[in-house]
Enzyme design. Structure first.
Site, PDB file in Angstrom:
ATOM      1  N   TYR A 171       0.825  -1.208   0.000  1.00  0.00           N
ATOM      2  CA  TYR A 171       0.000   0.000   0.000  1.00  0.00           C
ATOM      3  C   TYR A 171       0.862   1.262   0.000  1.00  0.00           C
ATOM      4  CZ  TYR A 171      -3.577   3.254   1.820  1.00  0.00           C
ATOM      5  OH  TYR A 171      -4.431   4.310   2.018  1.00  0.00           O
ATOM      6  N   LYS A 175       0.882   4.083  -2.920  1.00  0.00           N
ATOM      7  CA  LYS A 175       0.509   5.460  -2.619  1.00  0.00           C
ATOM      8  C   LYS A 175       1.657   6.434  -2.878  1.00  0.00           C
ATOM      9  CE  LYS A 175      -3.793   5.019  -1.413  1.00  0.00           C
ATOM     10  NZ  LYS A 175      -4.849   5.519  -2.321  1.00  0.00           N
TER      11      LYS A 175
END
Length: 303
Positions: A171, A175
């Site tokens: 993640y 991001k």
């Protein structure tokens, strides 16, 4: 409807729940016609249902707004292209894209398998790239035809992308990649009338509710709910509107009642020998530079 987005059409990905739903309803309240994209998957990306997107459409329409549901997979070329087509077919235009869709498959790095890595990179990073690429192609064609748009893209990063987050290597990487994509898109697309910015929101959603439940109490009745997704949406609405003219290539943290402009990587202390260092010299000067530099912010979850 009146409002700062009156007459504009906006596509929002992952808009069936959480932040996306809050953005879609807030945009509609400010006059935008909204394409509500959502696959209706679970928090880890499994399953699918058209229900969540349709429910948001019905909520917007009940309040006098205009919206259409889109259940295409925006991590595929066909799905991303059909998102743009849905706006053009339904509303005759596309003025802004809010990339928000995502899910989590958290694991410590030694336990993170390739499927968990690929799935999160796909939905977050590729799921930003493909809608952006197809929307940008439309806006470039408009500009070349003499109809330069006042187009906007709002990408969704995270504090994990800015600082890293323990147990979220996939993640965090996705991001962080979105931030790089935002900067490049802002530089490339400005000539076509497109502004591209990113937000790093903090709010209570399906992806974060367990974390916030463990670290903070729910607000008492009548108290300001600092973690409500709707707290982030006013900034998104403004960035998607023509009122944000001149703002591009920027990253904003948004949480509760606070907005912060993030300043990103900047060159700090520097040493230049004018030639090649020896390893010992490089290490000696690196330590001096580190001593003169500020301490980095800690990674989320680090001890």
């Amino acid at each position: 409807m009146t409002g700062i987005c009156a007459g504009r059409a906006v596509a929002v990905t992952g808009a069936g729940r959480g932040l996306g739903r809050a953005h879609a309803t807030a945009l509609a309240a400010e006059g935008a016609a909204v394409v509500v994209n959502d696959l209706g998957v679970t928090a880890d990306g499994s399953g699918a249902s058209p229900g969540p997107a349709q429910q948001v459409v019905e909520e917007i329409e009940a309040r006098g707004g205009r919206a259409v549901a889109h259940s295409g997979d925006i991590t595929t070329t066909d799905g991303a292209a059909s998102l743009v087509a849905a706006a053009l077919d339904s509303f005759g235009r596309l003025d802004a894209l809010v990339n928000n869709a995502g899910f989590l498959r958290d694991r410590m790095l030694v336990n993170l398998d390739e499927d968990g890595w690929d799935a999160v990179i796909r939905v977050h990073l590729k799921g930003h790239f493909l809608p952006l690429r197809h929307a940008a192609a439309h806006w470039r064609a408009e500009a070349r035809a003499g109809r330069t748009p006042h187009a906007r893209v709002v990408n969704t990063s995270s504090g994990a992308g800015l600082l890293g987050s323990v147990g979220q290597g996939n993640y965090s990487a996705a991001k962080a990649g979105i931030l790089g994509l935002t900067l490049v898109a802002a530089a490339e697309l400005g000539r076509y009338g497109v502004q591209v910015n990113a937000i790093a929101p903090a709010a209570r959603t399906r992806m974060t509710e367990q974390t916030f439940a463990e670290t903070m109490a729910a607000p008492a009745e009548g108290e300001f709910d600092t973690m409500a997704p709707g707290n982030v949406s006013p900034l998104v609405v403004w960035l998607a509107s023509a009122a944000s003219d001149g703002v591009t290539g920027r990253v904003f943290e948004a949480e509760a009642g606070r907005i912060t402009v993030m300043e990103g990587w900047r060159r700090g202390p520097t040493a230049d020998k004018g030639g090649r260092w020896t390893p010992a010299e490089a290490g000696e000067h690196a330590r001096k530079l580190l001593a003169a530099a500020g301490d980095p912010h800690p990674v989320y979850g680090a001890r």
